[in-house]
Design a protein around this motif. Structure first.
Motif, PDB file in Angstrom:
ATOM      1  N   TRP A 128     -57.060  30.379  20.621  1.00 31.22           N
ATOM      2  CA  TRP A 128     -55.853  30.000  21.314  1.00 31.22           C
ATOM      3  C   TRP A 128     -54.601  30.241  20.358  1.00 31.22           C
ATOM      4  CZ3 TRP A 128     -53.889  28.318  25.810  1.00 31.22           C
ATOM      5  CH2 TRP A 128     -52.744  27.744  25.896  1.00 31.22           C
ATOM      6  N   ASN A 129     -54.529  30.263  19.121  1.00 37.17           N
ATOM      7  CA  ASN A 129     -53.683  30.200  18.278  1.00 37.17           C
ATOM      8  C   ASN A 129     -53.421  31.800  18.099  1.00 37.17           C
ATOM      9  OD1 ASN A 129     -52.657  27.740  17.566  1.00 37.17           O
ATOM     10  ND2 ASN A 129     -54.442  27.313  16.516  1.00 37.17           N
ATOM     11  N   MET A 130     -54.557  32.430  17.846  1.00 35.36           N
ATOM     12  CA  MET A 130     -54.551  33.929  17.714  1.00 35.36           C
ATOM     13  C   MET A 130     -53.887  34.549  18.904  1.00 35.36           C
ATOM     14  SD  MET A 130     -55.285  36.210  15.855  1.00 35.36           S
ATOM     15  CE  MET A 130     -56.712  36.035  14.623  1.00 35.36           C
ATOM     16  N   ALA A 131     -54.420  34.007  20.108  1.00 40.28           N
ATOM     17  CA  ALA A 131     -53.633  34.516  21.515  1.00 40.28           C
ATOM     18  C   ALA A 131     -52.051  34.276  21.592  1.00 40.28           C
ATOM     19  CB  ALA A 131     -54.240  34.048  22.618  1.00 40.28           C
ATOM     20  N   LEU A 132     -51.933  33.152  20.823  1.00 46.88           N
ATOM     21  CA  LEU A 132     -50.311  32.882  20.942  1.00 46.88           C
ATOM     22  C   LEU A 132     -49.238  33.800  19.946  1.00 46.88           C
ATOM     23  CD1 LEU A 132     -50.040  28.756  21.118  1.00 46.88           C
ATOM     24  CD2 LEU A 132     -49.705  30.585  22.615  1.00 46.88           C
ATOM     25  N   VAL A 133     -50.165  34.074  18.968  1.00 51.68           N
ATOM     26  CA  VAL A 133     -49.361  34.850  17.760  1.00 51.68           C
ATOM     27  C   VAL A 133     -49.171  36.218  18.433  1.00 51.68           C
ATOM     28  CG1 VAL A 133     -49.391  35.948  15.860  1.00 51.68           C
ATOM     29  CG2 VAL A 133     -50.326  33.823  15.900  1.00 51.68           C
ATOM     30  N   CYS A 134     -50.227  36.557  19.282  1.00 56.27           N
ATOM     31  CA  CYS A 134     -50.011  38.029  19.978  1.00 56.27           C
ATOM     32  C   CYS A 134     -49.126  37.852  21.030  1.00 56.27           C
ATOM     33  CB  CYS A 134     -51.597  38.484  20.628  1.00 56.27           C
ATOM     34  SG  CYS A 134     -52.609  38.974  19.128  1.00 56.27           S
ATOM     35  N   LEU A 135     -49.117  37.022  21.946  1.00 57.91           N
ATOM     36  CA  LEU A 135     -48.320  36.872  22.865  1.00 57.91           C
ATOM     37  C   LEU A 135     -46.873  36.782  22.321  1.00 57.91           C
ATOM     38  CD1 LEU A 135     -48.639  36.553  25.928  1.00 57.91           C
ATOM     39  CD2 LEU A 135     -48.494  34.028  25.718  1.00 57.91           C
ATOM     40  N   THR A 136     -46.601  35.896  21.388  1.00 51.30           N
ATOM     41  CA  THR A 136     -45.226  35.799  21.013  1.00 51.30           C
ATOM     42  C   THR A 136     -44.574  37.283  20.485  1.00 51.30           C
ATOM     43  OG1 THR A 136     -45.819  33.872  19.911  1.00 51.30           O
ATOM     44  CG2 THR A 136     -43.818  34.994  19.109  1.00 51.30           C
ATOM     45  N   PHE A 137     -45.481  38.038  19.816  1.00 51.35           N
ATOM     46  CA  PHE A 137     -44.921  39.650  19.717  1.00 51.35           C
ATOM     47  C   PHE A 137     -44.783  40.174  20.963  1.00 51.35           C
ATOM     48  CE2 PHE A 137     -45.455  43.993  18.270  1.00 51.35           C
ATOM     49  CZ  PHE A 137     -44.416  43.904  17.790  1.00 51.35           C
ATOM     50  N   ILE A 138     -45.823  40.172  21.889  1.00 47.31           N
ATOM     51  CA  ILE A 138     -45.835  40.993  23.108  1.00 47.31           C
ATOM     52  C   ILE A 138     -44.392  40.411  23.752  1.00 47.31           C
ATOM     53  CG2 ILE A 138     -46.787  41.328  25.335  1.00 47.31           C
ATOM     54  CD1 ILE A 138     -49.502  41.271  23.812  1.00 47.31           C
ATOM     55  N   MET A 139     -44.077  38.957  23.791  1.00 51.06           N
ATOM     56  CA  MET A 139     -43.067  38.603  24.479  1.00 51.06           C
ATOM     57  C   MET A 139     -41.521  39.233  23.900  1.00 51.06           C
ATOM     58  SD  MET A 139     -43.348  36.956  27.102  1.00 51.06           S
ATOM     59  CE  MET A 139     -44.855  37.127  28.062  1.00 51.06           C
ATOM     60  N   THR A 140     -41.665  39.471  22.741  1.00 53.24           N
ATOM     61  CA  THR A 140     -40.580  39.912  21.996  1.00 53.24           C
ATOM     62  C   THR A 140     -40.213  41.348  22.609  1.00 53.24           C
ATOM     63  OG1 THR A 140     -41.463  40.942  19.888  1.00 53.24           O
ATOM     64  CG2 THR A 140     -40.503  38.763  19.956  1.00 53.24           C
ATOM     65  N   ILE A 141     -41.419  42.047  22.643  1.00 53.43           N
ATOM     66  CA  ILE A 141     -41.231  43.593  23.129  1.00 53.43           C
ATOM     67  C   ILE A 141     -40.815  43.458  24.732  1.00 53.43           C
ATOM     68  CG2 ILE A 141     -42.623  45.809  23.503  1.00 53.43           C
ATOM     69  CD1 ILE A 141     -41.970  45.194  20.623  1.00 53.43           C
ATOM     70  N   PHE A 142     -41.663  42.398  25.209  1.00 56.62           N
ATOM     71  CA  PHE A 142     -41.176  42.420  26.828  1.00 56.62           C
ATOM     72  C   PHE A 142     -39.698  42.338  27.031  1.00 56.62           C
ATOM     73  CE2 PHE A 142     -40.832  39.581  30.466  1.00 56.62           C
ATOM     74  CZ  PHE A 142     -40.931  40.438  31.370  1.00 56.62           C
ATOM     75  N   ALA A 143     -39.049  41.385  26.204  1.00 58.30           N
ATOM     76  CA  ALA A 143     -37.610  40.821  26.179  1.00 58.30           C
ATOM     77  C   ALA A 143     -36.616  42.257  25.877  1.00 58.30           C
ATOM     78  CB  ALA A 143     -37.322  39.891  24.968  1.00 58.30           C
ATOM     79  N   THR A 144     -37.285  43.118  24.902  1.00 59.89           N
ATOM     80  CA  THR A 144     -36.615  44.255  24.651  1.00 59.89           C
ATOM     81  C   THR A 144     -36.590  45.184  25.782  1.00 59.89           C
ATOM     82  OG1 THR A 144     -37.638  44.075  22.462  1.00 59.89           O
ATOM     83  CG2 THR A 144     -36.224  45.990  22.910  1.00 59.89           C
ATOM     84  N   PHE A 145     -37.992  45.313  26.449  1.00 63.53           N
ATOM     85  CA  PHE A 145     -38.140  46.029  27.523  1.00 63.53           C
ATOM     86  C   PHE A 145     -37.270  45.609  28.756  1.00 63.53           C
ATOM     87  CE2 PHE A 145     -40.375  45.524  31.716  1.00 63.53           C
ATOM     88  CZ  PHE A 145     -40.407  46.864  32.102  1.00 63.53           C
ATOM     89  N   LEU A 146     -37.186  44.140  28.928  1.00 61.94           N
ATOM     90  CA  LEU A 146     -36.349  43.648  30.145  1.00 61.94           C
ATOM     91  C   LEU A 146     -34.892  44.055  29.937  1.00 61.94           C
ATOM     92  CD1 LEU A 146     -37.568  42.121  32.317  1.00 61.94           C
ATOM     93  CD2 LEU A 146     -36.842  40.219  31.208  1.00 61.94           C
TER      94      LEU A 146
END
Lengths: 711, 176, 170
Positions: free
Chosen positions: A274-292
């Protein structure tokens, strides 16, 4: 000269980052220290080169080099100097370079801090950081070139958007960028742990510290953004649920979830996947934010132009990240098994788990609401809009659950809590909350969510204050310290816990500030000089504003029409305030500068919304008719106070150092312990007599490396 | 001028980055001795948990019954971690000794290692016995032998914390 | 095992709650996003649309803006981007955004009250794309020979309300 040097440096940064990225992975794989050292030097070199490139942009701004497309579009000769410096992040092109610069800064910092530690992870950490840096440098060079030249040199630039000519402009974006980019480092550590297979307790600890640091900057950045919107956009609000705002909220939400669930992993060895997934997701979300933000795919009043190149680049990058994370996690699945199981449904672990689910639920709702129009249009072809009502309707209940958990968590013990104890501990705080609710109803408040916010808020505050009080009291009694010292030592002993509680206090205060929006009052009126307008506030005050007249002034880059208002509160003169309308010259655009008069409990917010056409003509009173919108926004100042408290609490929690029980750095303490060899088994038996000699040890026998500040 | 500066910058950067590969300069690739090992981490976590339990009990969040049970559990977790740490340590020392031998190293090195080793043995023993029946420091979570008046780790006073297994009597009885 | 099942039930419960909130949230608050032509068509076809919230985007008809400062009412006409002959009249009682000009492209939220009148509760100007897209046009050679710098300022597309604001946020 400097701009040209900057452009050159940006070009060199690309091969260096690719070189370093390749070498880092090879060095890690083959165990070659020389390759790794070269890769780590590449990280620092990229920072240097990007700094030179950024200096080049700033120099171009300061030197009014309008032959640069970027400068000519975001600056003008009469722009104030500090806005020229902040021109680096005023537009898409410069801000992507600025993003890369921030990323390089944190990468370099991470490599430097770990030059002697975590060496088995570092090759991969450097490698991942360099690959991500290379991605951003490629975007900067080939899709959004900040150094692009115009074929001619314009006389003057087109000027900076007036809304950016505000001091928050110099503070808000850098803070936010620091927050976004710092998330890359924990992500790199997580991936490095997965790649190297060293999934012991270490990476999670490093990751936690870095996420806390990023969280600190991101939180500040978001709050600064709210403040900016409140002061500058001039509609009396601070949050609009605009896609771009949502984009910055998403990584924040996931990171917040991680900061809570990581505690379960640290103390109980659970939730590793779960925690590993959350770390990955956090970063992917920053990239998603940039994308958006940068692709312009989602229609937003805030967003940049539609740019499919950027959209594809970021979408591709996100896909790659997602696949890499998933594959690595699946590959290491056997090593990510939990050490233990949950022991009881009523435990702090459960509260944390619920917190995580609620946070991710809120995140999902925000994501869904943001993407829904795009998805619907793609599927059915009909355009729909999802606005603030949706986000409020979904997120307020979830927010209230989260708020309540902040009060429940501290009172429940780890592992398992007995119901009898719960009753004992909850009785008074719940009573306080209920009393608050009833009091508000008795006072005539009928807004359900506001009542709930205050009731739950008081419950949480009560719990936290009780925790502080109990801890301080126990310490004062045991250690014989006075209360102030005991309090300080209490916080210092377990900074994470108490810092976290302080953050929670800040969040409660902020939520109460949000709830204040339910009681906004406003009046709109057209006035001649000497006329006045009255507005009643939710706290029962009656403000009377008298329009005294209009004056004009000349700024560096604009004309100002300043309306002077005399303010009376409940018939008593309390001062005057001004509210402005500005007409900028470059670019030619009008701009409302609201007048804000803050007290502890409420803001008086005055907008000069329209001036009569003839205003420019003369100063005779008959031309000075103006329309004002006067708002009283209760509790808005609490949002900023809450933000401050959150910042303080986070700083306390993330400050380096702290007690490490049972750890003796260097292990040079051979003579330290006078142990008693007890033959007895595992069961504690109190009947073995103690030799007085073996007991007390003087503090002087402490190894020097132990944190001495603990006591 | 700008062109010249650019060339200089590029040359310096490339030289600096490539130098380690050319000259064989190496970055450390292995865990430093100062760092916590996995077992040490587990021990640390268990000690923190002990501290939390202690706190929760004193703050009235835990029943005495639960408290005693959990304390026993966590103590045994800590003891397990201690065993693991001991094993880790022995393994590392063995490896190091082998390395030293292979290198035909100087005697002084080996002597020092031996000295440190025995120190660690002592320490682990002490910690173990303290965990079984000692006092947990409320300050740093470090267990001390029963009857201690000060924490061996941080020097804080331990009185009145009491020996939780036998709540009130033992500390006053034995320490005086 | 039963403990795990309880956690699982809790998880499913929370997920169901969130889904329900999102579902009802969308269906309660979702509004159609239409052009003036679509708005008029739909209003003719389904009279229920009248009084229902919608979002409309279109171009302000130059010269149509009228302010009545006594009534505090802004009145202007918005035309369909594809068919400039289709127009609706907009009534708005709040301060207009700074970037509003009578040539702006606007996004409005509000209700259609019939007779071609739209009561807006919110008006935003949409210039962001023009702000950044302009240079692309330039690059394509819009400023050919003889075009001086002033030419590309004629678009007046500086509105970009917070385009840069977001410049910060990305």
């Amino acid at each position: 000269m400097i701009p040209a040097l900057g452009e050159f440096a940006l070009w060199i940064a690309l091969p260096i980052s690719i070189w370093g990225g390749v070498l880092a992975f090879l060095g890690g794989k083959w165990g070659r220290g020389d390759l790794v050292l070269s890769a780590e030097r590449s990280v620092h070199a990229v920072l240097l080169l990007l700094a030179v490139a950024s200096a080049g942009i700033i120099a171009a701004f300061l030197g009014d080099r309008f032959d640069y497309w970027y400068v000519s579009n975001y600056s003008s000769r009469n722009l104030e100097t500090y806005f020229k410096v902040s021109g680096l992040w005023a537009g898409q092109r410069g801000s992507l370079l600025f993003w890369a610069l921030n990323l390089a800064f944190f990468s370099s910092l991470a490599v430097w801090l770990n030059r002697k530690r975590n060496r088995e992870l570092m090759p991969y950490v450097s490698g991942i950081l360099l690959v991500i840096l290379a991605f951003f440098i490629v975007i900067t060079l080939f899709i959004t070139p900040p150094f692009e030249r115009l074929p001619f040199t314009p006389q003057d630039g087109r000027g900076l958007n007036p809304q950016l000519q505000n001091y928050w402009m110099t503070i808000h974006p850098p803070t936010l960028y620091l927050g976004f980019t710092a998330f890359t480092v924990p992500f790199a550590f997580a991936l490095a742990a997965l790649i190297s297979g060293r999934l012991d307790a270490r990476w999670i600890q490093i990751t936690r510290k870095w996420i806390l640091t990023s969280w600190f900057f991101l939180t500040l950045g978001i709050v600064f953004g709210m403040r900016w919107a409140y002061e500058e956009l001039g509609w009396g609000g601070y949050w609009f649920w605009d896609p771009v705002e949502n984009a910055s909220l998403l990584p924040w939400i996931v990171a917040t979830a991680f900061l809570h669930s990581v505690m379960i992993q640290e103390s109980r060895g659970m939730l590793k996947i779960w925690n590993m997934a959350l770390v990955c997701l956090t970063f992917i979300m920053t990239i998603f934010a940039t994308f958006l933000t940068r692709s312009g795919l989602i229609e937003s009043v805030h967003s940049f132009a539609l740019s499919l190149d950027i959209a594809y680049a970021f979408l591709g990058f996100m896909t790659v990240l997602f696949i890499v994370c998933t594959v690595l996690i699946l590959w290491r699945l056997p090593q990510l098994r939990s050490d233990r199981q949950f022991e009881s449904f009523i435990s702090r672990e459960s509260a944390f788990l619920l917190n995580n689910l609620a946070l991710l639920g809120a995140g999902f709702a925000v994501l869904w609401g943001t993407m829904f129009p795009l998805i619907t249009e793609g599927l059915t072809g009909s355009k729909v809009a999802v606005g603030p009502p949706f986000f409020n309707q979904v997120n307020i209940p979830i927010g209230l659950v989260l708020l309540a958990l902040m009060g429940i968590g501290p009172v429940i013990a780890w592992r398992r809590a007995s119901t009898r104890n719960l009753k004992k501990n909850f009785m008074i705080p719940v009573g306080a909350g209920l009393a608050t609710g009833l009091l508000l109803v008795a006072l005539g408040v009928r807004h359900l969510y506001a009542i709930l916010t205050f009731a739950i808020g008081v419950f949480v505050l009560w719990v936290i204050v009780t925790e502080f009080w109990k801890g301080t009291r126990a310490r004062a009694r045991i250690e014989g310290e006075n209360w102030a010292i005991a309090f300080l030592h209490l916080v210092r002993r377990n900074r994470r816990r108490w810092g976290g509680y302080i953050v929670h206090v800040g969040v409660v205060v902020m939520f109460m500030g949000f709830a204040g929006a339910a009681f906004d009052t406003e009046v709109r009126q057209s006035l001649m000089p000497g006329e006045s307008v009255s507005v009643a506030s939710a706290f029962g005050h009656e403000y009377t504003l008298t329009y005294e007249g209009l004056s004009t002034a000349r700024g560096q880059n604009m004309w100002q029409w300043i309306a002077l208002m005399r303010v009376e509160r409940d018939g008593e003169h309390v001062g005057s305030m001004t509210t402005e309308r500005r007409f900028y010259e470059a670019p030619p655009q009008p701009m409302t500068e609201v007048g804000i008069r803050s007290t502890f409990t409420e803001d008086l917010y005055v907008i000069l919304s329209t001036l009569d056409e003839q205003v420019g003509m003369g100063n005779e009173p008959q031309f000075q008719r103006a329309t004002f919108q006067v708002m009283v926004n209760p509790l808005v100042p609490w949002i900023w106070y809450g933000g401050l408290v959150i910042a303080i609490g986070t700083l306390i929690a993330m400050w380096p150092g702290g007690p490490i029980p049972g750890h003796r750095p260097g292990r040079t303490t051979g003579s330290k312990v006078v142990g008693r060899e007890e033959g007895g088994g595992g069961t504690p038996t109190p009947d073995s007599t103690q030799d007085p000699d073996s007991g007390p040890k003087t503090p002087t026998s402490r190894p020097s490396g132990t944190p001495a500040g603990v006591g | 001028m700008g062109f010249f500066l650019g060339i200089v910058l590029a040359t310096l950067v490339v030289f600096w980055v490539l130098y380690p590969v050319v000259a064989g300069q190496e970055a450390p690739m292995e865990r430093d001795d100062e760092e916590l090992t996995e077992a040490q981490h587990r021990k640390r976590v268990a000690l923190f948990a002990l501290r939390d339990v202690e706190y929760d009990y004193h703050a009235g969040k835990l029943d005495e019954e639960d408290y005693l049970k959990m304390k026993r559990e966590i103590s045994s977790e800590a003891l397990e971690a201690l065993d693991a740490e001991e094993a880790e340590w022995a393994e590392r020392e063995g490896r190091r000794a082998a390395q030293a031998e292979a290198r035909g190293a100087e005697d002084s090195e080996a002597g020092e290692v031996g000295g440190r080793d025995s120190g660690v043995e002592d320490e682990i023993q002490a910690l173990r016995s303290s965990l079984r029946e000692g006092v947990i420091c409320r300050e740093c979570g470090q267990p001390s032998p029963r009857g201690s008046r000060f924490c061996g780790e941080c020097g804080s006073a331990l009185r009145a914390t009491g020996d939780p297994i036998e709540p009130r009597t033992s500390s006053s009885g034995s320490a005086s | 095992m039963s403990r795990d099942r309880r956690f699982f039930a809790g998880l499913v419960g929370v997920a169901a709650m969130v889904t329900w909130l999102v579902w009802t949230g969308i269906s309660d608050t979702m509004v159609y996003y239409l052009t003036p032509a679509e708005l008029l068509d739909r209003a003719a076809a389904t009279p229920e649309l009248i009084e229902q919230g919608v979002k409309v985007s279109g171009d302000v008809v130059p010269g149509s803006y009228q302010a009545a400062s006594d009534e505090l009412l802004h009145r202007f006409t918005v035309s369909d981007p594809d068919d400039p002959d289709v127009q609706i009249t907009v009534h708005f009682r709040h301060p207009l955004p700074d970037t509003f000009t009578d040539e702006a492209e606007v996004v409005m939220e509000g209700r259609y009250v019939g007779n071609g009148v739209f009561e807006a509760t919110e008006v935003l100007t949409k210039c962001g794309s023009r702000y950044e897209a302009l240079p692309e046009e330039m690059r394509d050679g819009d400023y050919g020979e003889g075009a001086d710098y002033g030419d590309y300022g004629e678009d007046d597309g500086y509105g970009a309300e917070p385009s840069g604001y977001v410049g910060g946020v990305g």
